[in-house]
Scaffold this motif. Structure first.
Motif, PDB file in Angstrom:
ATOM      1  N   ASN A 138      45.692  47.306  36.993  1.00 33.04           N
ATOM      2  CA  ASN A 138      45.712  46.016  37.699  1.00 33.04           C
ATOM      3  C   ASN A 138      44.976  44.966  36.862  1.00 33.04           C
ATOM      4  O   ASN A 138      43.904  44.494  37.237  1.00 33.04           O
ATOM      5  CB  ASN A 138      45.070  46.168  39.082  1.00 33.04           C
ATOM      6  CG  ASN A 138      45.813  47.161  39.959  1.00 33.04           C
ATOM      7  OD1 ASN A 138      46.819  46.831  40.556  1.00 33.04           O
ATOM      8  ND2 ASN A 138      45.305  48.383  40.007  1.00 33.04           N
ATOM      9  N   LYS A 139      45.570  44.616  35.727  1.00 28.36           N
ATOM     10  CA  LYS A 139      44.900  43.757  34.755  1.00 28.36           C
ATOM     11  C   LYS A 139      44.589  42.373  35.323  1.00 28.36           C
ATOM     12  O   LYS A 139      43.498  41.835  35.121  1.00 28.36           O
ATOM     13  CB  LYS A 139      45.755  43.607  33.499  1.00 28.36           C
ATOM     14  CG  LYS A 139      45.090  42.793  32.402  1.00 28.36           C
ATOM     15  CD  LYS A 139      45.970  42.706  31.177  1.00 28.36           C
ATOM     16  CE  LYS A 139      45.269  41.928  30.065  1.00 28.36           C
ATOM     17  NZ  LYS A 139      44.957  40.530  30.465  1.00 28.36           N
ATOM     18  N   ALA A 140      45.540  41.786  36.058  1.00 28.63           N
ATOM     19  CA  ALA A 140      45.301  40.449  36.602  1.00 28.63           C
ATOM     20  C   ALA A 140      44.153  40.457  37.599  1.00 28.63           C
ATOM     21  O   ALA A 140      43.306  39.559  37.609  1.00 28.63           O
ATOM     22  CB  ALA A 140      46.569  39.903  37.252  1.00 28.63           C
ATOM     23  N   ALA A 141      44.119  41.492  38.446  1.00 29.66           N
ATOM     24  CA  ALA A 141      43.020  41.616  39.415  1.00 29.66           C
ATOM     25  C   ALA A 141      41.701  41.861  38.696  1.00 29.66           C
ATOM     26  O   ALA A 141      40.661  41.297  39.070  1.00 29.66           O
ATOM     27  CB  ALA A 141      43.306  42.757  40.387  1.00 29.66           C
ATOM     28  N   ARG A 142      41.727  42.668  37.652  1.00 32.96           N
ATOM     29  CA  ARG A 142      40.511  42.935  36.878  1.00 32.96           C
ATOM     30  C   ARG A 142      39.976  41.663  36.234  1.00 32.96           C
ATOM     31  O   ARG A 142      38.769  41.382  36.283  1.00 32.96           O
ATOM     32  CB  ARG A 142      40.807  43.976  35.791  1.00 32.96           C
ATOM     33  CG  ARG A 142      39.600  44.366  34.937  1.00 32.96           C
ATOM     34  CD  ARG A 142      40.054  45.133  33.720  1.00 32.96           C
ATOM     35  NE  ARG A 142      40.870  44.289  32.837  1.00 32.96           N
ATOM     36  CZ  ARG A 142      41.676  44.775  31.891  1.00 32.96           C
ATOM     37  NH1 ARG A 142      41.807  46.083  31.738  1.00 32.96           N
ATOM     38  NH2 ARG A 142      42.372  43.946  31.145  1.00 32.96           N
ATOM     39  N   ASP A 143      40.861  40.870  35.640  1.00 32.77           N
ATOM     40  CA  ASP A 143      40.435  39.630  34.995  1.00 32.77           C
ATOM     41  C   ASP A 143      39.899  38.633  36.016  1.00 32.77           C
ATOM     42  O   ASP A 143      38.909  37.934  35.761  1.00 32.77           O
ATOM     43  CB  ASP A 143      41.598  39.018  34.214  1.00 32.77           C
ATOM     44  CG  ASP A 143      42.007  39.869  33.015  1.00 32.77           C
ATOM     45  OD1 ASP A 143      41.233  40.774  32.636  1.00 32.77           O
ATOM     46  OD2 ASP A 143      43.097  39.634  32.473  1.00 32.77           O
ATOM     47  N   TRP A 144      40.569  38.561  37.174  1.00 34.09           N
ATOM     48  CA  TRP A 144      40.071  37.684  38.249  1.00 34.09           C
ATOM     49  C   TRP A 144      38.677  38.118  38.696  1.00 34.09           C
ATOM     50  O   TRP A 144      37.771  37.296  38.833  1.00 34.09           O
ATOM     51  CB  TRP A 144      41.046  37.716  39.433  1.00 34.09           C
ATOM     52  CG  TRP A 144      40.387  37.292  40.710  1.00 34.09           C
ATOM     53  CD1 TRP A 144      40.168  36.018  41.148  1.00 34.09           C
ATOM     54  CD2 TRP A 144      39.810  38.159  41.692  1.00 34.09           C
ATOM     55  NE1 TRP A 144      39.486  36.039  42.347  1.00 34.09           N
ATOM     56  CE2 TRP A 144      39.258  37.335  42.697  1.00 34.09           C
ATOM     57  CE3 TRP A 144      39.703  39.555  41.815  1.00 34.09           C
ATOM     58  CZ2 TRP A 144      38.612  37.864  43.819  1.00 34.09           C
ATOM     59  CZ3 TRP A 144      39.067  40.076  42.929  1.00 34.09           C
ATOM     60  CH2 TRP A 144      38.532  39.229  43.906  1.00 34.09           C
ATOM     61  N   TYR A 145      38.498  39.411  38.902  1.00 35.41           N
ATOM     62  CA  TYR A 145      37.204  39.925  39.355  1.00 35.41           C
ATOM     63  C   TYR A 145      36.108  39.648  38.326  1.00 35.41           C
ATOM     64  O   TYR A 145      34.977  39.301  38.684  1.00 35.41           O
ATOM     65  CB  TYR A 145      37.304  41.419  39.646  1.00 35.41           C
ATOM     66  CG  TYR A 145      36.067  42.032  40.243  1.00 35.41           C
ATOM     67  CD1 TYR A 145      35.562  41.589  41.463  1.00 35.41           C
ATOM     68  CD2 TYR A 145      35.399  43.069  39.587  1.00 35.41           C
ATOM     69  CE1 TYR A 145      34.427  42.160  42.009  1.00 35.41           C
ATOM     70  CE2 TYR A 145      34.264  43.648  40.129  1.00 35.41           C
ATOM     71  CZ  TYR A 145      33.780  43.186  41.345  1.00 35.41           C
ATOM     72  OH  TYR A 145      32.646  43.750  41.884  1.00 35.41           O
ATOM     73  N   ASN A 147      46.069  30.579  40.074  1.00 34.54           N
ATOM     74  CA  ASN A 147      44.864  30.453  39.257  1.00 34.54           C
ATOM     75  C   ASN A 147      43.702  31.207  39.888  1.00 34.54           C
ATOM     76  O   ASN A 147      42.969  31.939  39.219  1.00 34.54           O
ATOM     77  CB  ASN A 147      44.503  28.975  39.073  1.00 34.54           C
ATOM     78  CG  ASN A 147      43.419  28.773  38.041  1.00 34.54           C
ATOM     79  OD1 ASN A 147      43.326  29.528  37.079  1.00 34.54           O
ATOM     80  ND2 ASN A 147      42.584  27.775  38.233  1.00 34.54           N
ATOM     81  N   TRP A 148      43.516  31.022  41.207  1.00 37.16           N
ATOM     82  CA  TRP A 148      42.575  31.796  42.006  1.00 37.16           C
ATOM     83  C   TRP A 148      43.361  32.357  43.184  1.00 37.16           C
ATOM     84  O   TRP A 148      44.500  31.947  43.431  1.00 37.16           O
ATOM     85  CB  TRP A 148      41.409  30.931  42.489  1.00 37.16           C
ATOM     86  CG  TRP A 148      40.513  30.453  41.376  1.00 37.16           C
ATOM     87  CD1 TRP A 148      40.648  29.293  40.662  1.00 37.16           C
ATOM     88  CD2 TRP A 148      39.381  31.123  40.841  1.00 37.16           C
ATOM     89  NE1 TRP A 148      39.653  29.192  39.713  1.00 37.16           N
ATOM     90  CE2 TRP A 148      38.848  30.302  39.805  1.00 37.16           C
ATOM     91  CE3 TRP A 148      38.729  32.324  41.132  1.00 37.16           C
ATOM     92  CZ2 TRP A 148      37.729  30.659  39.067  1.00 37.16           C
ATOM     93  CZ3 TRP A 148      37.606  32.675  40.393  1.00 37.16           C
ATOM     94  CH2 TRP A 148      37.112  31.867  39.385  1.00 37.16           C
ATOM     95  N   LEU A 149      42.789  33.291  43.923  1.00 35.84           N
ATOM     96  CA  LEU A 149      43.567  33.979  44.952  1.00 35.84           C
ATOM     97  C   LEU A 149      44.108  33.043  46.018  1.00 35.84           C
ATOM     98  O   LEU A 149      45.220  33.221  46.510  1.00 35.84           O
ATOM     99  CB  LEU A 149      42.718  35.075  45.626  1.00 35.84           C
ATOM    100  CG  LEU A 149      42.189  36.195  44.730  1.00 35.84           C
ATOM    101  CD1 LEU A 149      41.579  37.299  45.586  1.00 35.84           C
ATOM    102  CD2 LEU A 149      43.257  36.752  43.814  1.00 35.84           C
ATOM    103  N   GLY A 150      43.316  32.020  46.379  1.00 35.96           N
ATOM    104  CA  GLY A 150      43.738  31.122  47.441  1.00 35.96           C
ATOM    105  C   GLY A 150      44.366  29.833  46.968  1.00 35.96           C
ATOM    106  O   GLY A 150      44.703  28.970  47.780  1.00 35.96           O
ATOM    107  N   GLY A 151      44.558  29.686  45.651  1.00 35.58           N
ATOM    108  CA  GLY A 151      45.141  28.452  45.143  1.00 35.58           C
ATOM    109  C   GLY A 151      44.659  28.092  43.757  1.00 35.58           C
ATOM    110  O   GLY A 151      44.406  28.965  42.921  1.00 35.58           O
ATOM    111  N   SER A 152      44.481  26.794  43.506  1.00 36.66           N
ATOM    112  CA  SER A 152      44.179  26.311  42.154  1.00 36.66           C
ATOM    113  C   SER A 152      42.706  26.381  41.790  1.00 36.66           C
ATOM    114  O   SER A 152      42.352  26.277  40.621  1.00 36.66           O
ATOM    115  CB  SER A 152      44.662  24.861  42.012  1.00 36.66           C
ATOM    116  OG  SER A 152      43.993  24.024  42.945  1.00 36.66           O
ATOM    117  N   ARG A 153      41.826  26.534  42.797  1.00 35.28           N
ATOM    118  CA  ARG A 153      40.393  26.619  42.507  1.00 35.28           C
ATOM    119  C   ARG A 153      39.751  27.676  43.393  1.00 35.28           C
ATOM    120  O   ARG A 153      40.361  28.155  44.351  1.00 35.28           O
ATOM    121  CB  ARG A 153      39.720  25.263  42.724  1.00 35.28           C
ATOM    122  CG  ARG A 153      39.878  24.666  44.110  1.00 35.28           C
ATOM    123  CD  ARG A 153      39.276  23.271  44.179  1.00 35.28           C
ATOM    124  NE  ARG A 153      39.509  22.610  45.454  1.00 35.28           N
ATOM    125  CZ  ARG A 153      38.734  22.754  46.522  1.00 35.28           C
ATOM    126  NH1 ARG A 153      37.676  23.555  46.462  1.00 35.28           N
ATOM    127  NH2 ARG A 153      39.002  22.108  47.645  1.00 35.28           N
TER     128      ARG A 153
END
Length: 210
Positions: free
Chosen positions: A191-198, A159-165
């Motif tokens: 890098n769609k997943a990285a783009r959406d996370w950012y 969900n987030w890079l380090g875990g669920s939150r």
């Protein structure tokens, strides 16, 4: 109010500013030129590195990771579900690993070289400055792809890079990528997943002052 000696283009400085922003705490900012070795600043941190936080009673807390630990012990531990470190020791270890990845490995492979060659050399006095090293820039740009690919994998499996939150891991990664993104060095299309996370991190109130 606490005081942070920082430079706006350094990922480590941005990381600390994001962490304070997540806790909703204002800090006084003093911009310090990297490598200037100003006498007054060396009296606070003889090593000359950034960032440095003047905490309670003007006690210096030196370095981004040390400041992170100070923040968690003095503020984060009381935030419960808004704490930026996990409660579980193994989860905390993973967050710390990723903070090290983005503030040390990404810095060493990519960010430091791009910032030095494209930004800091322009700010140096003539006797210290020099033309950008095109070979260093090429090598750093090649390394960006691998760091983006790894971040894309993390973002697509969690969900987030380090875990669920959201945690310090996200702030460290966002701090590094925000510098590169500002300089136009990142191609997000593959890098769609990285783009959406950012995009999620950039939308947070803590990011606006950057």
């Amino acid at each position: 109010m606490l005081t942070l000696f920082h430079h706006p283009i350094l990922a480590s400085s941005r990381f600390v500013r994001l962490a304070f922003g997540e806790f909703g705490e204002e800090i006084s900012l003093i911009e310090e030129a990297p490598g200037s070795r100003r006498k007054e600043f060396l009296a606070i941190n003889p090593a000359g590195g950034l960032p440095v936080l003047l905490a309670e009673a003007d006690t210096p807390v030196v370095g981004a990771v040390t400041i992170m630990e100070y923040l968690d012990e003095t503020r984060g531990i009381m935030k419960r579900d808004k704490r930026l470190l996990a409660e579980n020791p193994m989860d905390r270890a993973e967050i710390r690993r990723l903070v090290d990845w983005y503030l040390v490995k990404t810095e060493g492979d990519v960010t430091r070289h791009i910032v030095r060659e494209r930004v800091l050399k322009r700010l140096m006095p003539d006797e210290h400055g020099s033309s950008p090293d095109s070979a260093a820039i090429r090598a750093a740009r090649a390394n960006i792809k691998q760091h983006l690919k790894y971040t894309n994998w993390l973002a697509s499996t969690r969900n987030w890079l380090g875990g669920s939150r959201i945690t310090y891991a996200d702030l460290a990664a966002a701090a590094a990528f925000s510098v590169l993104d500002y300089l136009g060095e990142i191609e997000w299309n593959e890098n769609k997943a990285a783009r959406d996370w950012y995009s999620r991190v950039k939308s947070r109130p803590s990011f606006r002052p950057l």
